[in-house]
Scaffold this active site. Structure first.
Site, PDB file in Angstrom:
ATOM      1  N   SER A   1       0.875  -1.174   0.000  1.00 20.60           N
ATOM      2  CA  SER A   1       0.000   0.000   0.000  1.00 20.60           C
ATOM      3  C   SER A   1       0.911   1.222   0.000  1.00 20.60           C
ATOM      4  O   SER A   1       2.065   1.137   0.424  1.00 20.60           O
ATOM      5  CB  SER A   1      -0.867  -0.001   1.263  1.00 20.60           C
ATOM      6  OG  SER A   1      -1.572   1.215   1.386  1.00 20.60           O
TER       7      SER A   1
ATOM      8  N   TYR B   1      -0.930  -1.074  10.676  1.00 17.58           N
ATOM      9  CA  TYR B   1      -1.161  -1.318   9.242  1.00 17.58           C
ATOM     10  C   TYR B   1       0.059  -0.895   8.416  1.00 17.58           C
ATOM     11  O   TYR B   1       0.532  -1.642   7.559  1.00 17.58           O
ATOM     12  CB  TYR B   1      -2.404  -0.549   8.777  1.00 17.58           C
ATOM     13  CG  TYR B   1      -2.746  -0.787   7.319  1.00 17.58           C
ATOM     14  CD1 TYR B   1      -3.185  -2.028   6.886  1.00 17.58           C
ATOM     15  CD2 TYR B   1      -2.627   0.246   6.383  1.00 17.58           C
ATOM     16  CE1 TYR B   1      -3.496  -2.245   5.545  1.00 17.58           C
ATOM     17  CE2 TYR B   1      -2.946   0.031   5.043  1.00 17.58           C
ATOM     18  CZ  TYR B   1      -3.377  -1.215   4.626  1.00 17.58           C
ATOM     19  OH  TYR B   1      -3.682  -1.441   3.308  1.00 17.58           O
TER      20      TYR B   1
HETATM   21  N1  LIG Z   1      -8.949  -0.457  -0.729  1.00 18.11           N
HETATM   22  C1  LIG Z   1      -7.888   0.292  -0.707  1.00 18.11           C
HETATM   23  O1  LIG Z   1      -7.965   1.519  -0.880  1.00 18.11           O
HETATM   24  C2  LIG Z   1      -6.528  -0.326  -0.492  1.00 18.11           C
HETATM   25  C3  LIG Z   1      -5.403   0.495  -0.643  1.00 18.11           C
HETATM   26  C4  LIG Z   1      -4.137  -0.051  -0.473  1.00 18.11           C
HETATM   27  C5  LIG Z   1      -3.988  -1.408  -0.180  1.00 18.11           C
HETATM   28  N2  LIG Z   1      -5.096  -2.179  -0.026  1.00 18.11           N
HETATM   29  C6  LIG Z   1      -4.887  -3.595   0.272  1.00 18.11           C
HETATM   30  O2  LIG Z   1      -5.557  -4.366  -0.700  1.00 18.11           O
HETATM   31  C7  LIG Z   1      -5.999  -5.599  -0.137  1.00 18.11           C
HETATM   32  C8  LIG Z   1      -7.500  -5.765  -0.377  1.00 18.11           C
HETATM   33  O3  LIG Z   1      -8.189  -4.654   0.185  1.00 18.11           O
HETATM   34  P1  LIG Z   1      -9.749  -4.395  -0.059  1.00 18.11           P
HETATM   35  O4  LIG Z   1      -9.957  -2.953   0.111  1.00 18.11           O
HETATM   36  O5  LIG Z   1     -10.166  -5.069  -1.314  1.00 18.11           O
HETATM   37  O6  LIG Z   1     -10.342  -5.126   1.230  1.00 18.11           O
HETATM   38  P2  LIG Z   1     -11.689  -5.978   1.400  1.00 18.11           P
HETATM   39  O7  LIG Z   1     -11.953  -5.965   2.869  1.00 18.11           O
HETATM   40  O8  LIG Z   1     -12.753  -5.517   0.468  1.00 18.11           O
HETATM   41  O9  LIG Z   1     -11.242  -7.424   0.924  1.00 18.11           O
HETATM   42  C9  LIG Z   1     -10.297  -8.184   1.642  1.00 18.11           C
HETATM   43  C10 LIG Z   1     -10.668  -9.653   1.544  1.00 18.11           C
HETATM   44  O10 LIG Z   1      -9.702 -10.380   2.313  1.00 18.11           O
HETATM   45  C11 LIG Z   1     -10.390 -11.381   3.040  1.00 18.11           C
HETATM   46  N3  LIG Z   1      -9.635 -11.788   4.230  1.00 18.11           N
HETATM   47  C12 LIG Z   1      -9.520 -11.139   5.397  1.00 18.11           C
HETATM   48  N4  LIG Z   1      -8.825 -11.880   6.271  1.00 18.11           N
HETATM   49  C13 LIG Z   1      -8.485 -13.034   5.625  1.00 18.11           C
HETATM   50  C14 LIG Z   1      -7.793 -14.208   5.994  1.00 18.11           C
HETATM   51  N5  LIG Z   1      -7.313 -14.379   7.234  1.00 18.11           N
HETATM   52  N6  LIG Z   1      -7.616 -15.180   5.071  1.00 18.11           N
HETATM   53  C15 LIG Z   1      -8.130 -15.044   3.831  1.00 18.11           C
HETATM   54  N7  LIG Z   1      -8.829 -13.960   3.422  1.00 18.11           N
HETATM   55  C16 LIG Z   1      -9.000 -12.968   4.312  1.00 18.11           C
HETATM   56  C17 LIG Z   1     -11.728 -10.751   3.401  1.00 18.11           C
HETATM   57  O11 LIG Z   1     -12.713 -11.738   3.713  1.00 18.11           O
HETATM   58  C18 LIG Z   1     -12.047  -9.960   2.145  1.00 18.11           C
HETATM   59  O12 LIG Z   1     -12.809 -10.710   1.217  1.00 18.11           O
HETATM   60  C19 LIG Z   1      -5.594  -5.546   1.335  1.00 18.11           C
HETATM   61  O13 LIG Z   1      -4.358  -6.220   1.485  1.00 18.11           O
HETATM   62  C20 LIG Z   1      -5.446  -4.065   1.602  1.00 18.11           C
HETATM   63  O14 LIG Z   1      -4.560  -3.800   2.662  1.00 18.11           O
HETATM   64  C21 LIG Z   1      -6.365  -1.667  -0.162  1.00 18.11           C
END
Ligand SMILES: NC(=O)c1ccc[n+]([C@@H]2O[C@H](COP(=O)([O-])OP(=O)(O)OC[C@H]3O[C@@H](n4cnc5c(N)ncnc54)[C@H](O)[C@@H]3O)[C@@H](O)[C@H]2O)c1
Length: 268
Positions: free
Chosen positions: A141, A157
């Site tokens: 991120s 985080y």
């Molecule tokens: N959304 C953003 O703006 C953003 C920005 C930078 C990085 N990220 C990163 O991108 C990734 C996805 O983010 P998102 O916004 O799509 O989140 P989200 O919450 O929509 O999706 C995350 C998914 O991971 C699953 N998950 C959680 N714990 C788990 C586990 N122990 N084992 C397996 N699956 C698990 C959840 O059930 C969910 O379906 C994350 O790593 C997040 O840190 C997101």
């Protein structure tokens, strides 16, 4: 021929959000995709992709559980012969100030965001090394090397997402001579239901308006989409990027470029 024709990909955290978007893009470009998630909603997500004529299968897999990770990887290899591409996307982003944090909170976020990635990479690597082919893409991120919110609560985080980068460069070096690429992506603000509350939405009904308003703080004038992150992952998972390893790529609509916020920005 499609760019990922004949390739098998495993994506973690694929039930929704960025992981679902990545899975859709990889499958659209010809990969057989194993969507994995701790939530069994992953089966519906995979079904929706199949409904669009793509090849996708859902697997319940908690990245904090070694036996589940090893078991699912083994079954996917049994069914599809190999895993060419691993996308370590599963992650959580709860916020808490350090002085209010207990040890369980610290341990949990590292278990999912960092050690989950270790477990999945460890499980797929022997097969990749044997076949001298593999692409691993890790989800970092922009929060990690930098932190955007003065509101606080992001020590844990940010530490996990910087750890993703350290893991990426070290594993890239460890596996380069086996023909394996390891890279990471650093998204900025990407549309995600999980992030609504963090970005100004109080209730479900005002989410669309709140997200539009939030997007006006970003130079590109909007948040990114999960599929746009998927397009970057597609590049890193394809042979066009074969000489790139250990890299971190920012995808954020120009957001971290600004020294001073003079917005809101309105796309012309
Ligand atoms: N959304 C953003 O703006 C953003 C920005 C930078 C990085 N990220 C990163 O991108 C990734 C996805 O983010 P998102 O916004 O799509 O989140 P989200 O919450 O929509 O999706 C995350 C998914 O991971 C699953 N998950 C959680 N714990 C788990 C586990 N122990 N084992 C397996 N699956 C698990 C959840 O059930 C969910 O379906 C994350 O790593 C997040 O840190 C997101």
């Amino acid at each position: 021929m499609k760019r990922l024709e004949g390739k098998v990909a495993l994506v973690t955290g694929a039930a929704q959000g960025i992981g679902a978007g990545i899975s859709r893009v990889l499958a659209t470009h010809g990969a057989v995709v194993a969507l994995t998630d701790v939530s069994d909603a992953v089966n519906e997500t995979a079904e929706a992709l199949r409904g669009d004529g793509l090849t996708a299968h859902g697997w319940v897999m908690d990245v904090t559980d070694r036996a589940q990770v090893d078991g699912v990887v083994e079954k996917v290899i049994e069914e599809h012969g190999k895993i060419d591409i691993l996308v370590n996307n599963a992650g959580i982003y709860p916020r808490r100030r350090l002085v209010e944090m207990d040890d369980d909170f610290m341990t949990r976020i590292f278990e999912v965001n960092v050690f989950g990635m270790f477990r999945c990479a460890r499980a797929v690597l022997p097969g990749m090394m044997e076949r001298r082919y593999g692409k691993i893409v890790n989800m970092s991120s922009v929060t990690g090397p930098m932190v955007g919110t003065p509101a606080g609560g992001q020590t844990a985080y940010a530490a996990t997402k910087s750890a993703v980068q350290g893991f990426t460069v070290a594993l890239a070096l460890e596996t380069a001579q086996h023909g394996i690429n390891v890279n990471c992506v650093m998204p900025g603000y990407i549309e995600s239901r999980s992030a609504w509350g963090l970005r100004g939405s109080r209730v479900e009904e005002d989410a669309e308006e709140a997200m539009k308003e939030f997007g006006m703080n970003i130079p590109w004038g909007r948040q990114g989409t999960p599929e746009e992150v998927g397009e970057l992952v597609l590049f890193l998972a394809s042979d066009e990027s074969r000489y790139i390893t250990g890299a971190s790529m920012v995808i954020d609509g120009g957001n971290i470029l600004q020294e001073e916020f003079l917005g809101p920005y309105h796309p012309k």
